[in-house]
Enzyme design. Structure first.
Site, short mmCIF file in Angstrom:
data_model
loop_
_atom_site.label_atom_id
_atom_site.label_comp_id
_atom_site.label_asym_id
_atom_site.label_seq_id
_atom_site.Cartn_x
_atom_site.Cartn_y
_atom_site.Cartn_z
N HIS A 67 0.23 -7.83 -11.43
CA HIS A 67 -0.33 -7.97 -12.78
C HIS A 67 -0.65 -9.43 -13.09
O HIS A 67 -0.73 -9.80 -14.25
CB HIS A 67 0.66 -7.43 -13.82
CG HIS A 67 0.90 -5.96 -13.69
ND1 HIS A 67 2.15 -5.40 -13.62
CD2 HIS A 67 0.03 -4.93 -13.60
CE1 HIS A 67 2.04 -4.08 -13.51
NE2 HIS A 67 0.76 -3.78 -13.48
N HIS A 68 -0.81 -10.26 -12.06
CA HIS A 68 -1.06 -11.68 -12.38
C HIS A 68 -2.43 -11.86 -13.04
O HIS A 68 -2.68 -12.87 -13.68
CB HIS A 68 -0.91 -12.57 -11.14
CG HIS A 68 -2.04 -12.46 -10.16
ND1 HIS A 68 -2.23 -11.35 -9.39
CD2 HIS A 68 -3.03 -13.32 -9.83
CE1 HIS A 68 -3.30 -11.52 -8.63
NE2 HIS A 68 -3.81 -12.72 -8.88
N LYS A 73 -7.04 -3.50 -9.99
CA LYS A 73 -8.26 -2.91 -9.44
C LYS A 73 -8.00 -2.38 -8.04
O LYS A 73 -7.33 -3.03 -7.23
CB LYS A 73 -9.33 -4.03 -9.36
CG LYS A 73 -10.70 -3.56 -9.03
CD LYS A 73 -11.44 -3.13 -10.27
CE LYS A 73 -12.75 -2.46 -9.97
NZ LYS A 73 -12.63 -1.09 -9.44
N LYS A 97 -6.85 -9.48 -1.28
CA LYS A 97 -8.31 -9.45 -1.11
C LYS A 97 -9.02 -10.06 -2.32
O LYS A 97 -9.91 -10.89 -2.19
CB LYS A 97 -8.72 -7.99 -0.94
CG LYS A 97 -10.11 -7.75 -0.45
CD LYS A 97 -10.41 -6.27 -0.43
CE LYS A 97 -9.43 -5.46 0.40
NZ LYS A 97 -9.73 -4.03 0.43
N ASP A 102 -11.73 -14.67 -4.80
CA ASP A 102 -11.67 -15.23 -6.16
C ASP A 102 -12.25 -14.28 -7.21
O ASP A 102 -13.10 -14.67 -8.01
CB ASP A 102 -12.39 -16.59 -6.19
CG ASP A 102 -11.87 -17.46 -7.33
OD1 ASP A 102 -10.85 -17.09 -7.93
OD2 ASP A 102 -12.48 -18.51 -7.60
N LYS A 109 -4.01 0.63 -6.14
CA LYS A 109 -4.62 1.67 -5.29
C LYS A 109 -4.12 3.03 -5.75
O LYS A 109 -3.02 3.14 -6.27
CB LYS A 109 -4.21 1.46 -3.82
CG LYS A 109 -5.16 2.09 -2.84
CD LYS A 109 -6.39 1.21 -2.66
CE LYS A 109 -7.35 1.75 -1.66
NZ LYS A 109 -8.41 0.78 -1.35
N SER A 365 -17.85 -4.36 -7.47
CA SER A 365 -17.19 -3.65 -8.57
C SER A 365 -16.92 -4.61 -9.73
O SER A 365 -17.03 -4.23 -10.90
CB SER A 365 -15.84 -3.07 -8.10
OG SER A 365 -16.05 -1.84 -7.46
P1 NAD Z 1 -15.31 7.48 3.94
O1 NAD Z 1 -14.48 8.64 3.57
O2 NAD Z 1 -16.64 7.32 3.30
O3 NAD Z 1 -15.54 7.43 5.53
C1 NAD Z 1 -14.52 7.42 6.47
C2 NAD Z 1 -15.09 7.98 7.77
O4 NAD Z 1 -14.12 7.81 8.82
C3 NAD Z 1 -15.40 9.48 7.69
O5 NAD Z 1 -16.71 9.69 8.16
C4 NAD Z 1 -14.35 10.11 8.59
O6 NAD Z 1 -14.78 11.29 9.20
C5 NAD Z 1 -14.13 9.00 9.60
N1 NAD Z 1 -12.85 9.10 10.33
C6 NAD Z 1 -11.66 9.56 9.90
N2 NAD Z 1 -10.73 9.48 10.87
C7 NAD Z 1 -11.37 8.99 11.97
C8 NAD Z 1 -10.95 8.69 13.29
N3 NAD Z 1 -9.72 8.88 13.69
N4 NAD Z 1 -11.87 8.19 14.15
C9 NAD Z 1 -13.15 7.99 13.76
N5 NAD Z 1 -13.60 8.24 12.52
C10 NAD Z 1 -12.72 8.74 11.62
O7 NAD Z 1 -14.38 6.20 3.67
P2 NAD Z 1 -14.84 4.71 3.42
O8 NAD Z 1 -14.99 4.51 1.95
O9 NAD Z 1 -15.95 4.35 4.33
O10 NAD Z 1 -13.51 3.92 3.84
C11 NAD Z 1 -13.23 3.60 5.20
C12 NAD Z 1 -12.21 2.48 5.24
O11 NAD Z 1 -12.72 1.35 4.52
C13 NAD Z 1 -10.86 2.79 4.60
O12 NAD Z 1 -9.85 2.10 5.29
C14 NAD Z 1 -11.00 2.22 3.20
O13 NAD Z 1 -9.75 1.93 2.60
C15 NAD Z 1 -11.78 0.96 3.51
N6 NAD Z 1 -12.50 0.39 2.36
C16 NAD Z 1 -13.40 1.13 1.65
C17 NAD Z 1 -14.08 0.55 0.59
C18 NAD Z 1 -15.16 1.28 -0.18
O14 NAD Z 1 -15.83 0.65 -1.01
N7 NAD Z 1 -15.40 2.56 0.05
C19 NAD Z 1 -13.81 -0.79 0.24
C20 NAD Z 1 -12.90 -1.51 1.00
C21 NAD Z 1 -12.25 -0.91 2.05
#
Ligand code: NAD
Length: 473
Positions: A67-68, A73, A97, A102, A109, A365
């Site tokens: 909460h700093h 988010k 992150k 910044d 989460k 965002s």
């Molecule tokens: P998403 O659900 O849109 O896509 C994830 C994809 O990974 C899917 O197509 C799924 O079938 C595939 N997948 C699952 N297990 C798998 C495996 N073992 N091998 C290969 N593919 C596999 O999710 P996303 O939003 O793209 O998020 C992916 C990662 O990025 C997560 O770790 C998430 O926390 C991180 N992330 C997402 C965002 C965002 O804006 N969406 C931001 C920062 C970080």
């Protein structure tokens, strides 16, 4: 807790280990370091949802790590693997992150323990709305409290349900649209958010590859062009990262989904692969010279850049030794365990850490949230003014030179629109943050890797926000 090769592994402890490795290079007091590292609030709920004729009890979480800054988010994940340890780790990563790039938010989460593939759209809507109502009842959502966003298994659709539910509970709140980001553009979302994380991954990799001396250390030439890339996970983040890299001239040699991977040294056509997978249900139906049914094994393919963009802990002490990439770009959150980090360091593999590389989503965002609070679209006031100024300058130049600008060049005279601000704001953020991480890395001789440097940068930034404003009471 999750299981790796039969052993229990705590993702949150992995994040804490990385924090501790970095914190000894800061001058922050022990007590304040403990406060920065701890998860401030953990909400675990079980709620009933009527699905068909029966009731199903759904388990869900929201963790506010820090909460700093307000609001907190972080995304909301729909996955049957969701557990408290995972959500705590992901919330902590959000704190660091935001600090690295910044962006003035605390980290949070959310997670709903369901496999979205097992539910109809109307079931998912009911679950999402009820989850939002639970967050609201417990004061875990609001434009100045805690602002969710898309993550694994969720998208703009779920964000629009969250907004609508929050708004119906708060009809008097004129800032209600800032209670969630990653919304559809028609409902207060921002152009460019959908591809923001993947675009940020691209900018980050481009920056890392731009330093000749850093590339020479791992036996590569500078630049993204011509680099051979393998991407795991073709969802929101993986797809867009792959697409931007392809446009910049990289070669997509390997694409991996959960059912397996395909490899072609000549390069793969990303959109065609997605089309065939959507039509047939498997990436393995694509015509490619090399196919692998074990998606984890496919991470071991030889390439210049490996981009894990699916889930956490996919590279660990059992398989890290077999990784043959020269660079790993952590598009997913936490794809490498701390043990894997140590092994990859010994193998001279460069790791571009998640706390920096996938920050594009939260950065855009932030822009969306600011736009919602200001109730005006970026560019609305200045677009036409800037455009007419450009035209005036060009017509003066045309009069003086006696030559006229051609039609193609005239198109460049348009004023900046929302998407232009988003793309340039994101690029500036990623370029500056990479420089800061790299400078931190070079400033302290004992620091061995960019992850530790990113944590040091984050911890110092968070620490200074406390000392500046004090702790209440
Ligand atoms: P998403 O659900 O849109 O896509 C994830 C994809 O990974 C899917 O197509 C799924 O079938 C595939 N997948 C699952 N297990 C798998 C495996 N073992 N091998 C290969 N593919 C596999 O999710 P996303 O939003 O793209 O998020 C992916 C990662 O990025 C997560 O770790 C998430 O926390 C991180 N992330 C997402 C965002 C965002 O804006 N969406 C931001 C920062 C970080």
């Amino acid at each position: 807790m999750s299981s790796i090769e039969g052993e229990q592994f705590s993702f949150f402890h992995g994040v804490e280990r990385n924090f501790e490795k970095a914190s000894r290079f800061t001058n922050i007091s022990k007590g304040l370091l403990e406060e920065i590292k701890s998860c401030n609030s953990v909400l675990k709920v079980k709620f009933p949802v009527k699905l068909g004729e029966d009731i199903q009890v759904i388990e869900a979480f929201r963790v506010q790590h820090s909460h700093h800054h307000s609001p907190c988010k972080g995304g909301v994940r729909f996955s049957e693997d969701v557990n408290q340890d995972e959500v705590m780790a992901l919330a902590a990563l959000m704190t660091y992150k935001c600090a690295v790039v910044d962006v003035p938010f605390g980290g949070a989460k959310g997670g709903v323990k369901i496999n979205p593939k097992n539910y109809s759209v109307s079931d998912l809507e009911r679950i999402t709305r009820r989850y939002t109502a639970e967050l609201y009842k417990k004061n875990f959502i609001g434009p100045g409290i805690d602002v969710p966003a898309p993550d694994y298994g969720t998208s703009a659709r779920e964000m629009s349900w969250i907004l609508d539910t929050y708004r119906s509970l708060n009809p008097q709140d004129i800032n209600a649209s800032a209670c969630v980001t990653g919304k559809p553009v028609t409902q207060g979302g921002i152009n460019g958010r959908a591809e923001a994380t993947g675009l940020g991954v691209f900018y980050g990799i481009r920056e890392a590859c731009s330093y000749e001396e850093d590339m020479a250390k791992i036996g590569l030439k500078p630049g993204v062009k011509g680099k051979e890339v393998v991407v795991q996970g073709l969802g929101n983040v993986g797809y867009h990262a792959a697409n931007f890299l392809k446009y910049a001239g990289a070669k997509l040699v390997g694409l991996i989904e959960y059912e397996g991977g395909i490899y072609d040294p000549e390069g793969l056509d990303l959109d065609k692969v997605i089309e065939i997978r959507n039509a047939t249900g498997s990436i393995l139906n694509v015509d490619a010279p090399i196919k692998e049914e074990n998606s984890t094994k496919a991470l071991e393919w030889e390439c210049d850049i490996l981009i894990p963009a699916a889930k956490e802990s996919v590279i660990h002490k059992e398989n890290a030794g077999r990784i043959r990439a020269k660079i790993i770009g952590e598009a997913a959150n936490g794809p490498l365990t701390p043990d894997a980090d140590d092994i990859l360091f010994e193998k001279n593999i460069m790791v571009i850490p998640d706390t920096y590389l996938n920050a594009g989503g939260v950065t855009v965002s932030y822009f969306e949230w600011l736009q919602n609070l200001s109730h005006i679209r970026f560019g609305r006031l200045e677009k036409r003014f800037t455009e007419s100024r450009y035209h005036e300058i060009v017509s003066i130049a045309e009069d003086l030179s006696g030559k006229s600008v051609n039609e193609a060049a005239r198109k460049l005279l348009r004023g900046p629109a929302e998407e232009d601000f988003v793309y340039s704001g994101l690029e500036e953020t990623m370029v500056l943050a990479y420089k800061e991480v790299r400078d931190t890395f070079h400033a302290i001789e004992e620091v061995r890797d960019l992850r530790t440097a990113a944590y040091i940068l984050a911890i110092n930034r968070i620490g200074s926000s406390y000392t500046e404003f004090g702790i209440f009471p």
